[in-house]
Design a protein around this motif. Structure first.
Motif, short mmCIF file in Angstrom:
data_model
loop_
_atom_site.label_atom_id
_atom_site.label_comp_id
_atom_site.label_asym_id
_atom_site.label_seq_id
_atom_site.Cartn_x
_atom_site.Cartn_y
_atom_site.Cartn_z
N ALA A 8 19.20 34.07 51.22
CA ALA A 8 20.19 35.05 51.69
C ALA A 8 21.20 35.44 50.62
O ALA A 8 22.24 36.02 50.92
N VAL A 9 20.91 35.11 49.36
CA VAL A 9 21.78 35.50 48.24
C VAL A 9 21.03 36.55 47.42
O VAL A 9 19.93 36.30 46.93
N ARG A 10 21.63 37.70 47.26
CA ARG A 10 21.01 38.78 46.50
C ARG A 10 21.37 38.67 45.02
O ARG A 10 22.54 38.68 44.66
N VAL A 11 20.33 38.55 44.19
CA VAL A 11 20.52 38.44 42.75
C VAL A 11 19.90 39.66 42.08
O VAL A 11 18.72 39.94 42.26
N LEU A 12 20.71 40.39 41.33
CA LEU A 12 20.22 41.57 40.61
C LEU A 12 20.19 41.26 39.12
O LEU A 12 21.18 40.82 38.55
N TYR A 13 19.02 41.47 38.50
CA TYR A 13 18.88 41.26 37.07
C TYR A 13 18.45 42.56 36.42
O TYR A 13 17.59 43.26 36.92
N THR A 14 19.07 42.87 35.29
CA THR A 14 18.67 44.06 34.56
C THR A 14 18.82 43.83 33.06
O THR A 14 19.71 43.11 32.61
N GLY A 15 17.93 44.41 32.29
CA GLY A 15 18.07 44.41 30.84
C GLY A 15 18.99 45.53 30.42
O GLY A 15 19.77 46.05 31.23
N ASP A 16 18.92 45.94 29.16
CA ASP A 16 19.73 47.06 28.68
C ASP A 16 19.41 48.30 29.52
O ASP A 16 18.25 48.60 29.79
#
Length: 207
Positions: A8-16
């Motif tokens: 239930a924890v939203r994790v957003l990952y992004t590069g450049d």
């Protein structure tokens, strides 16, 4: 960008990424939700840059000034992203900007020629759309060649393929499930399973 929902924890990952469209990609789209954790790999996260067109104009002005004074331009960069941007510059525009001295830019065509030779080697043909690989036309052309090569490879009839690029015989449904193409559970020449076999080896040794 990748979003993972873990306990239930939203994790957003992004590069450049950039919110401005450039010669590589369209502008990044802002997600429609607020993540609990945001991880951003940002090379220039604490710097403000001039707009892309302003930096590009400044770059071509330096080339023009140098060539106008009888000099040559050698561009050194270790960043593949910057190299791609340079290669996608409108060299015809730079040539016009040098007032007839565009012949001095000919050495840059060697890089262009090398890129085109890779297309020719892998696909067996050269098409105008290869100069704009981000376009839907280019993607369709490459996919069609790859599918045709797979069909030739999978048949018992001997026929010459166009280039070396070939479709890998899998398909992915809307739920992300990976299956083989119908009737192609194994490769036709070595009989190996397309999806492989299960193993007790750790993933670190097999990926």
């Amino acid at each position: 960008m990748f979003m993972a929902d873990i306990a239930a924890v939203r994790v957003l990952y992004t590069g450049d990424y950039s919110c401005e469209e450039d010669r590589h990609l369209r502008a990044a789209e802002i997600p429609q939700f607020s993540p609990d954790i945001c991880i951003i790999e940002s090379t220039y996260g604490v710097q403000l840059h001039q707009p892309w067109n302003v930096r590009e104009k400044r770059f071509t002005n330096v080339i023009h000034s140098t060539i106008s004074q009888g000099g040559c331009v050698l561009i050194l960069t270790k960043d593949p992203w910057m190299v791609q941007g340079i290669l996608r510059l409108p060299w015809a525009l730079i040539s016009q900007h040098t007032h007839g001295q565009g012949r001095r830019l000919i050495p840059a065509a060697r890089v262009y020629g090398y890129r085109m030779s890779l297309w020719a080697e892998h696909l067996g043909v050269l098409e105008d759309c290869f100069c704009q690989p981000e376009t839907l036309e280019c993607m369709r052309k490459v996919n069609n060649i790859a599918k045709t090569n797979w069909q030739i490879y999978a048949t018992e009839e001997h026929k010459e393929m166009t280039g070396h690029l070939m479709l890998y015989p899998i398909q992915v449904n809307k739920d992300g499930k990976v299956t083989t193409l119908p009737g192609h559970e194994c490769f036709p020449d070595v009989s190996g399973k397309v999806l492989g076999s299960s193993t007790n080896l750790p993933d670190a040794l097999t990926t």
